[in-house]
Design a protein around this motif. Structure first.
Motif, PDB file in Angstrom:
ATOM      1  N   ARG A  15     -10.372   3.889  17.820  1.00  0.00           N
ATOM      2  CA  ARG A  15     -10.113   3.676  19.248  1.00  0.00           C
ATOM      3  C   ARG A  15      -9.327   2.387  19.487  1.00  0.00           C
ATOM      4  O   ARG A  15      -8.345   2.371  20.239  1.00  0.00           O
ATOM      5  N   LEU A  16      -9.756   1.309  18.838  1.00  0.00           N
ATOM      6  CA  LEU A  16      -9.100   0.027  19.062  1.00  0.00           C
ATOM      7  C   LEU A  16      -7.725  -0.034  18.416  1.00  0.00           C
ATOM      8  O   LEU A  16      -6.799  -0.643  18.961  1.00  0.00           O
ATOM      9  N   ARG A  17      -7.579   0.609  17.252  1.00  0.00           N
ATOM     10  CA  ARG A  17      -6.256   0.668  16.631  1.00  0.00           C
ATOM     11  C   ARG A  17      -5.299   1.437  17.536  1.00  0.00           C
ATOM     12  O   ARG A  17      -4.145   1.024  17.740  1.00  0.00           O
ATOM     13  N   HIS A  18      -5.758   2.539  18.082  1.00  0.00           N
ATOM     14  CA  HIS A  18      -4.917   3.329  18.994  1.00  0.00           C
ATOM     15  C   HIS A  18      -4.526   2.493  20.210  1.00  0.00           C
ATOM     16  O   HIS A  18      -3.359   2.507  20.638  1.00  0.00           O
ATOM     17  N   ALA A  19      -5.482   1.747  20.773  1.00  0.00           N
ATOM     18  CA  ALA A  19      -5.197   0.924  21.951  1.00  0.00           C
ATOM     19  C   ALA A  19      -4.180  -0.163  21.628  1.00  0.00           C
ATOM     20  O   ALA A  19      -3.245  -0.419  22.405  1.00  0.00           O
ATOM     21  N   ALA A  20      -4.334  -0.809  20.468  1.00  0.00           N
ATOM     22  CA  ALA A  20      -3.424  -1.885  20.083  1.00  0.00           C
ATOM     23  C   ALA A  20      -2.011  -1.355  19.819  1.00  0.00           C
ATOM     24  O   ALA A  20      -1.018  -1.946  20.254  1.00  0.00           O
ATOM     25  N   ALA A  23      -0.282  -0.378  23.058  1.00  0.00           N
ATOM     26  CA  ALA A  23       0.210  -1.555  23.789  1.00  0.00           C
ATOM     27  C   ALA A  23       1.503  -2.067  23.167  1.00  0.00           C
ATOM     28  O   ALA A  23       2.455  -2.421  23.872  1.00  0.00           O
ATOM     29  N   SER A  24       1.557  -2.106  21.838  1.00  0.00           N
ATOM     30  CA  SER A  24       2.762  -2.605  21.169  1.00  0.00           C
ATOM     31  C   SER A  24       3.951  -1.674  21.425  1.00  0.00           C
ATOM     32  O   SER A  24       5.082  -2.133  21.609  1.00  0.00           O
ATOM     33  N   ARG A  25       3.709  -0.375  21.445  1.00  0.00           N
ATOM     34  CA  ARG A  25       4.793   0.570  21.703  1.00  0.00           C
ATOM     35  C   ARG A  25       5.290   0.497  23.140  1.00  0.00           C
ATOM     36  O   ARG A  25       6.404   0.921  23.444  1.00  0.00           O
ATOM     37  N   ALA A  26       4.439  -0.053  24.018  1.00  0.00           N
ATOM     38  CA  ALA A  26       4.867  -0.263  25.407  1.00  0.00           C
ATOM     39  C   ALA A  26       5.623  -1.580  25.555  1.00  0.00           C
ATOM     40  O   ALA A  26       5.991  -1.959  26.675  1.00  0.00           O
ATOM     41  N   GLY A  27       5.855  -2.268  24.425  1.00  0.00           N
ATOM     42  CA  GLY A  27       6.619  -3.509  24.454  1.00  0.00           C
ATOM     43  C   GLY A  27       5.787  -4.755  24.632  1.00  0.00           C
ATOM     44  O   GLY A  27       6.344  -5.850  24.795  1.00  0.00           O
ATOM     45  N   LEU A  28       4.447  -4.629  24.595  1.00  0.00           N
ATOM     46  CA  LEU A  28       3.589  -5.794  24.744  1.00  0.00           C
ATOM     47  C   LEU A  28       3.330  -6.428  23.380  1.00  0.00           C
ATOM     48  O   LEU A  28       3.258  -5.736  22.366  1.00  0.00           O
ATOM     49  N   PHE A  29       3.162  -7.737  23.372  1.00  0.00           N
ATOM     50  CA  PHE A  29       2.884  -8.471  22.144  1.00  0.00           C
ATOM     51  C   PHE A  29       1.368  -8.620  22.009  1.00  0.00           C
ATOM     52  O   PHE A  29       0.717  -9.163  22.903  1.00  0.00           O
ATOM     53  N   VAL A  30       0.838  -8.111  20.903  1.00  0.00           N
ATOM     54  CA  VAL A  30      -0.614  -8.080  20.735  1.00  0.00           C
ATOM     55  C   VAL A  30      -1.018  -8.871  19.485  1.00  0.00           C
ATOM     56  O   VAL A  30      -0.216  -9.117  18.595  1.00  0.00           O
ATOM     57  N   ASP A  68       5.434  -5.075  17.010  1.00  0.00           N
ATOM     58  CA  ASP A  68       5.765  -4.179  15.898  1.00  0.00           C
ATOM     59  C   ASP A  68       4.571  -3.261  15.613  1.00  0.00           C
ATOM     60  O   ASP A  68       3.541  -3.723  15.106  1.00  0.00           O
ATOM     61  N   PRO A  69       4.671  -1.973  15.921  1.00  0.00           N
ATOM     62  CA  PRO A  69       3.529  -1.071  15.729  1.00  0.00           C
ATOM     63  C   PRO A  69       3.026  -1.026  14.289  1.00  0.00           C
ATOM     64  O   PRO A  69       1.816  -0.871  14.064  1.00  0.00           O
ATOM     65  N   ASP A  70       3.921  -1.137  13.308  1.00  0.00           N
ATOM     66  CA  ASP A  70       3.490  -1.082  11.913  1.00  0.00           C
ATOM     67  C   ASP A  70       2.613  -2.274  11.552  1.00  0.00           C
ATOM     68  O   ASP A  70       1.578  -2.126  10.891  1.00  0.00           O
ATOM     69  N   ARG A  71       3.008  -3.462  11.992  1.00  0.00           N
ATOM     70  CA  ARG A  71       2.183  -4.640  11.708  1.00  0.00           C
ATOM     71  C   ARG A  71       0.853  -4.550  12.440  1.00  0.00           C
ATOM     72  O   ARG A  71      -0.196  -4.892  11.906  1.00  0.00           O
ATOM     73  N   VAL A  72       0.908  -4.078  13.673  1.00  0.00           N
ATOM     74  CA  VAL A  72      -0.321  -3.924  14.451  1.00  0.00           C
ATOM     75  C   VAL A  72      -1.264  -2.955  13.755  1.00  0.00           C
ATOM     76  O   VAL A  72      -2.465  -3.201  13.640  1.00  0.00           O
ATOM     77  N   CYS A  73      -0.726  -1.864  13.269  1.00  0.00           N
ATOM     78  CA  CYS A  73      -1.552  -0.864  12.581  1.00  0.00           C
ATOM     79  C   CYS A  73      -2.208  -1.469  11.345  1.00  0.00           C
ATOM     80  O   CYS A  73      -3.376  -1.200  11.060  1.00  0.00           O
TER      81      CYS A  73
END
Length: 320
Positions: A15-20, A23-30, A68-73
């Motif tokens: 759930r939290l990985r999906h949320a993070a 957010a990153s794919r929406a252009g937000l820095f997480v 960056d979605p990959d780094r976030v993941c």
């Protein structure tokens, strides 16, 4: 029992990985926050050893935040971290609308939401609908995009009582995250609206100082004051002796809480600094993380009630 726990942990992680990632794919820095807290996972400047990513200088949570979605993941591949949204890099201004008492009670009570409505009404303005997150205490985080060239930082009550803002140098806890008292949940879905011009103008005005106060230092001088105070309090906490530790932690949090109350320091950053400094005591001679968290929370809350404006010599009883 263990199987049920594991399933829950996997569910929280997903759930939290999906949320993070969303957010990153929406252009937000997480960036990650410790599980069930609002405290950044990354070490603070006072605890930096100048290694790894910090070998050329300390890298703060704001500098390490990414879209960056990959780094976030990868960050969310092992632990169900809460999601921090870095407002500065994301070009956001978030209105933090508190409840009437800071402990829930519903949005019908006098609150930041009421204060915002009154503020707009007094000026014949409106507040556009935008992406909004409900906090575990019943408050709201209203997200707005900053127009090009606008630079706004954190404020505490500058617009009205019960309204704080998070901008450059600040962050908010993202939707999907959880605290012991509940989750952050979306109540108004995207998109994120542009910050109304009338709010930008209000926040761009110079802060008014009480008549008895001297002018607060600005720019680099003010920043150096804050840095020195924060570093000194953190060092004092780390050096505290058994028998004085809890009071020292509380006093440090209280001192930083006064800076929070005046808008010179972000509350979550203040809590992170003191908590990180106190980590050396946890597990030593019976001190627990819960005791540290309680002292930090109470100290900051008490300090916020007596804001310290930089450039003044005011001090609370017992402070040096």
């Amino acid at each position: 029992m263990r199987a049920d726990t594991s399933r829950q942990e996997r569910s929280d992680l997903d759930r939290l990985r999906h949320a993070a990632v969303a957010a990153s794919r929406a252009g937000l820095f997480v960036f990650p926050l410790r599980t069930l807290t609002k405290v950044p996972v990354f070490h603070g400047e006072t605890n930096c050893r100048g290694r790894g990513i910090c070998s050329d200088g300390h890298r703060s949570w704001e500098q390490r935040a990414t879209s960056d979605p990959d780094r976030v993941c990868r960050w969310w591949s092992r632990e169900p971290f809460n999601v921090g949204i870095a407002c500065g890099p994301s070009r956001l201004l978030v209105l933090d609308l508190d409840t009437s008492d800071g402990h829930g009670g519903g949005l019908a009570a006098p609150s930041g939401l009421d204060a915002l409505a009154a503020l707009a009404n007094d000026r014949g303005e409106t507040v556009s609908g935008t992406y909004t997150v409900l906090t575990p205490t019943g408050g709201q985080h209203r997200y707005f995009r900053l127009p090009g060239g606008a630079e706004l930082r954190n404020t505490q009550g500058a617009l009205a009582p019960r309204i704080d803002t998070r901008g450059g140098g600040g962050y908010v806890v993202g939707a999907g995250s959880a605290l012991p008292g509940g989750r952050y949940s979306v109540v108004v879905p995207p998109p994120i609206a542009m910050l109304p011009e009338w709010i930008r103008r209000l926040l761009s005005q110079p802060a008014r100082q009480p008549a008895h106060e001297g002018p607060a230092p600005t720019g680099p001088v003010s920043a150096s004051y804050v840095t020195a105070i924060v570093a000194g309090e953190a060092a004092g906490v780390r050096a505290a002796l058994v028998g004085t530790r809890q009071w020292t932690i509380y006093r440090a949090a209280r001192t930083l809480g006064r800076l929070v109350g005046a808008g010179h320091l972000d509350e979550d950053v203040a809590a992170s600094v003191v908590t990180d400094a106190a980590a050396v005591h946890v597990g030593v001679d019976g001190m627990t993380a819960a005791e540290v968290a309680r002292a930090v929370r109470r100290g900051i809350a008490y300090g916020r009630r007596s804001p310290r404006l930089l450039g003044t010599a005011s001090a609370m009883p017992g402070e040096r």
